[in-house]
Design an enzyme around this catalytic site. Structure first.
Site, short mmCIF file in Angstrom:
data_model
loop_
_atom_site.label_atom_id
_atom_site.label_comp_id
_atom_site.label_asym_id
_atom_site.label_seq_id
_atom_site.Cartn_x
_atom_site.Cartn_y
_atom_site.Cartn_z
N SER A 203 73.66 127.01 93.27
CA SER A 203 73.36 126.24 92.05
C SER A 203 74.64 125.96 91.28
O SER A 203 75.63 126.68 91.41
CB SER A 203 72.38 127.01 91.16
OG SER A 203 72.94 128.27 90.76
N HIS A 217 73.83 118.76 87.15
CA HIS A 217 73.32 120.04 87.64
C HIS A 217 72.73 119.85 89.02
O HIS A 217 72.23 118.78 89.37
CB HIS A 217 72.23 120.54 86.68
CG HIS A 217 71.09 121.24 87.38
ND1 HIS A 217 69.97 120.56 87.84
CD2 HIS A 217 70.91 122.54 87.72
CE1 HIS A 217 69.15 121.42 88.42
NE2 HIS A 217 69.69 122.61 88.36
N ASN A 219 70.67 122.47 92.28
CA ASN A 219 70.40 123.73 92.97
C ASN A 219 69.63 123.42 94.25
O ASN A 219 68.72 122.59 94.25
CB ASN A 219 69.65 124.73 92.09
CG ASN A 219 68.20 124.36 91.88
OD1 ASN A 219 67.33 124.65 92.71
ND2 ASN A 219 67.92 123.72 90.75
N TYR A 220 70.04 124.06 95.32
CA TYR A 220 69.38 123.90 96.62
C TYR A 220 69.13 125.28 97.19
O TYR A 220 69.99 126.17 97.10
CB TYR A 220 70.26 123.08 97.57
CG TYR A 220 70.55 121.70 97.04
CD1 TYR A 220 69.55 120.74 96.97
CD2 TYR A 220 71.83 121.37 96.60
CE1 TYR A 220 69.81 119.47 96.47
CE2 TYR A 220 72.10 120.10 96.09
CZ TYR A 220 71.08 119.16 96.03
OH TYR A 220 71.35 117.91 95.53
N ARG A 221 67.95 125.49 97.79
CA ARG A 221 67.58 126.85 98.20
C ARG A 221 66.70 126.84 99.45
O ARG A 221 66.05 125.85 99.78
CB ARG A 221 66.85 127.55 97.06
CG ARG A 221 65.62 126.77 96.57
CD ARG A 221 65.12 127.34 95.25
NE ARG A 221 64.02 126.55 94.70
CZ ARG A 221 64.18 125.52 93.88
NH1 ARG A 221 65.41 125.16 93.52
NH2 ARG A 221 63.15 124.84 93.42
#
Length: 294
Positions: A203, A217, A219-221
């Site tokens: 992130s 911004h 975020n990758y998950r």
């Protein structure tokens, strides 16, 4: 990237950041290769739910040991400890994961580590003054993370790129809230039973000094439950203080180009998803000018 940053110092730095993130997070597919090294052996821990014997008040020593290793109910600021040297992998060694999915956990963590280094190096080059400081931590039940933060630079007031590997448990309601409509990822669990999970993600938030450069911004998950369900998720959005249409066209155009390489239906679907996700409900307005979410 450097040309963009220096040619358009007041307007284009946000979209220059986007180029870095897109290249590192999307085009950097070579990061999905097998991790180069895993280092010293780490004890394999097993995530277990509360035993029937414990519920009945007849807990054995083995039950007590298993309960100690169970995923924590709450993962807060005091659930981790700082370390000077980060292990080669924060993924528990020897875990198979759903249908032998352990290699994916390790591959995704490795890709996130490589992306974190690429992104922070590019941001330092753009800034020309400040450097990222790294803090690392581990948790007793497995997992941990690395936070890289840059402060008071020439270009960026503050920028952070953080990697996390988490073993925990969550209520079924929380899992459902983090799931696309119509998909039951808590299937097979009894009512009220917590769902053990594994998650790994990268992130970032970037705050330029110049108000004409937008904040962005992402975020990758990668997410798994012990029930054998796994998926990828994440997103990005951009928040300008002063709107520049060329910046916004470049931001959205870059993500459309990336999405179109895989499926032309992705971008319109993910953009609409972001418009629903990045909204401030009590103000009935979006947080910025959108992005993608999946």
């Amino acid at each position: 990237l450097t040309h963009i940053a220096h040619s358009y110092p007041t307007m284009k730095i946000g979209t220059a950041v986007l180029a870095v993130l897109s290249a590192a997070s999307v085009y950097g597919a070579e990061g999905f290769g097998v991790p180069r090294t895993f280092g010293a052996q780490r004890a394999a821990l097993t995530s277990v739910a509360m035993s029937t014997k414990e519920k009945e008040g007849t807990e054995t020593k083995d039950d007590a040991k298993k309960d100690k290793e169970a995923p924590p109910v709450n993962i807060g600021w005091d659930s981790h400890k700082a370390v000077d040297a980060v292990p080669d992998s924060l993924v528990r060694e020897g875990e198979s994961g759903p249908d032998g999915n352990y290699p994916m956990r390790a591959k995704f963590e490795q890709m996130c580590r490589e992306a974190q280094l690429k992104i922070t190096k590019a941001i330092e080059d753009i800034d020309g003054k400040a450097s990222f400081r790294e803090d690392a931590w581990v948790r007793d039940n497995g997992g941990g993370g690395m936070s890289r933060v840059l402060c008071d630079g020439n270009v960026f007031e503050k920028a952070g790129v953080n990697l996390s590997v988490v073993y925990g448990s969550m209520p079924q309601e929380a899992l459902q809230a983090a799931t696309e409509r119509g998909v039951d990822r808590a299937k097979g669990y009894k009512p009220g039973e917590r769902v053990p999970f594994f998650a790994c993600g990268l992130s970032s938030v970037m705050h330029p000094k110049n108000p004409h450069a937008p904040t962005m911004h992402f975020n990758y998950r990668y997410f798994e439950t012990d029930g054998g369900v796994w998926w990828f998720g994440g997103g990005t959005d951009i928040t300008p203080a002063y709107v520049n249409e060329e910046d916004m066209k470049q931001f959205h155009g870059t993500y459309k180009e990336v999405c179109d390489k895989h499926d032309p239906e992705f971008y319109p679907k993910f953009k609409e998803w972001a418009d629903r996700y990045f909204v401030i409900q009590h103000r009935n307005e979006t947080r910025g000018l959108g992005g993608i979410f999946f």
